[in-house]
Motif scaffolding. Structure first.
Motif, short mmCIF file in Angstrom:
data_model
loop_
_atom_site.label_atom_id
_atom_site.label_comp_id
_atom_site.label_asym_id
_atom_site.label_seq_id
_atom_site.Cartn_x
_atom_site.Cartn_y
_atom_site.Cartn_z
N GLU A 42 0.86 -1.10 0.07
CA GLU A 42 0.04 -0.04 0.15
C GLU A 42 0.73 1.00 0.01
OE1 GLU A 42 -2.95 2.32 2.98
OE2 GLU A 42 -2.65 0.26 3.28
N LYS B 266 3.52 0.75 2.95
CA LYS B 266 2.86 0.03 4.33
C LYS B 266 2.67 -1.46 3.93
CE LYS B 266 -0.76 0.21 7.72
NZ LYS B 266 -2.02 0.61 8.17
N LYS C 132 1.41 -4.92 3.83
CA LYS C 132 0.22 -5.54 3.87
C LYS C 132 0.15 -6.75 4.81
CE LYS C 132 -1.58 -4.52 -0.58
NZ LYS C 132 -2.19 -4.63 -1.84
#
Length: 377
Positions: A335, A372, A374
């Protein structure tokens, strides 16, 4: 395609055309032949405040200014280009040295490729290995001695193509009061601070800019590099800056998750080897699409490993190809998080990424993305 002394092949040119016009490509590549108009340092706030350092530099006759965005960033005006006086004797130096000398650095023995017979006190012109005149100066030793010893100062530069302060000659440098670092690289440290409460791992740490930046704010950093010479330079910088929260590790960081399964951190930094198309100033460079593609495979490896070590990863490069930047980010499968900085521009087809374009932002070419990891289901 040639842009003065920057050469890219046709495939890489077509790649850039997906995002830029022909004139923009030319402007971007030409700009890396010159330095930015600002030369930046990062103040070591564990030892001195930015205002106090600026006062000390001003007393030495050096114009220094606080950055408008980052409180620990200080910049100096870069002057030039200047006309270089002519000398009868010529010294040819390697590319890396020429890129420093064109900003005013002196010439030391290891950088010499060849030289006319020169006596101490004689005037010389310093020329890069592709024939670019970068400086005028006076020899401080005979050329035969310089070639024999390959050590020490050979030419004291008196006039260079551009002029920036000779910061390494200052006592403030020896005292560890600052670290020379570009504005986008300083931005990486500030972005990482938002996610690193206590710990960080830097997968491509040498020469130490980002690792020491986090350390000066009390974050424990594991700084990794696979090169022994680079590790030595990293250790020197940590010691010079007087930081005690950096642990240095000699290792191929692509395999950290395998070889150190218990290693975890709040944030991981990935600044992998790249084509360096954003580094300024350059004397010359040749880059192919194939080279960029090969490097991108390594970049993905570093990034995927980092995502196993930390919840957040800051990915950055000093190049301008999408192959090594946005496309690597997409391949990570992670992300993308907004870095929330006011400088730079959105990435190419990646609004949350940040790009620094040398012909627009007056900085090195640079790329930053925050990822970020996951969570496994």
């Amino acid at each position: 395609m040639y842009y003065v002394s920057i050469e890219i092949d046709n495939l890489l040119y077509k790649h850039f055309l997906e995002y830029l016009s022909d004139l923009e490509i030319e402007s971007m590549l030409r700009s890396v032949l010159t330095p930015p108009q600002r030369y930046y340092i990062r103040v070591n706030t564990t030892k001195i405040s930015p205002n106090e350092l600026i006062k000390r530099l001003n007393l030495r006759g050096i114009s220094a200014y606080k950055d408008e965005v980052f409180e620990d960033a200080v910049w100096f005006p870069v002057e030039g280009p200047f006309k270089i006086p002519s000398a009868k004797k010529i010294v040819v130096v390697d590319k890396k040295a020429a890129e420093s000398i064109m900003l005013g650095a002196d010439l030391y023995g290891p950088a010499i490729i060849k030289t006319d017979p020169v006596k101490s006190g004689e005037e010389v012109n310093i020329v890069s290995d592709n024939g670019v005149l970068v400086a005028y100066g006076k020899a401080v030793m005979n050329s035969d001695e310089a070639l024999r010893s390959r050590r020490g100062l050979f030419v004291k530069v008196e006039k260079s193509l551009y002029k920036a302060p000779k910061l390494r000659d200052l006592p403030e440098y020896a005292e560890g009061l600052f670290y020379s670092q570009s504005l986008p690289a300083i931005a990486v440290g500030h972005i990482a601070r938002k996610f690193a409460q206590q710990s960080a791992v830097d997968l491509n740490a040498a020469p130490g800019g980002k690792a020491t930046h986090l350390a000066q704010y009390g974050i424990h950093v594991i700084a990794v590099d696979r090169s022994s010479p680079k590790i030595s330079k990293l250790k020197y910088e940590v010691e010079r800056l007087g930081l005690n929260s950096v642990d240095v590790l000699l290792h191929d960081s692509r395999y950290l998750d395998r070889d150190f399964p218990k290693l975890k951190a709040d944030v991981a930094l990935v600044d992998p080897p790249c084509t360096d198309l954003g580094v300024r100033p350059k004397i010359y460079q040749k880059v192919t699409y194939s080279t960029a593609m090969t490097l991108s495979k390594y970049q993905v490896q570093f990034l995927k490993t980092a995502l196993k070590l930390a919840d957040y990863v800051i990915y950055s490069t000093c190049t301008t190809t999408a192959i090594e930047n946005e496309e690597v980010i997409k391949k990570s499968g992670a992300e993308i998080v907004d870095p929330e900085i006011s400088i730079g521009a959105p990435g190419w087809e990646c609004a949350e990424c940040r790009r620094f374009l040398p012909h627009i932002h007056n900085t090195p070419g640079f790329f930053i993305a925050v990822l970020k990891a996951k969570k496994a289901p």
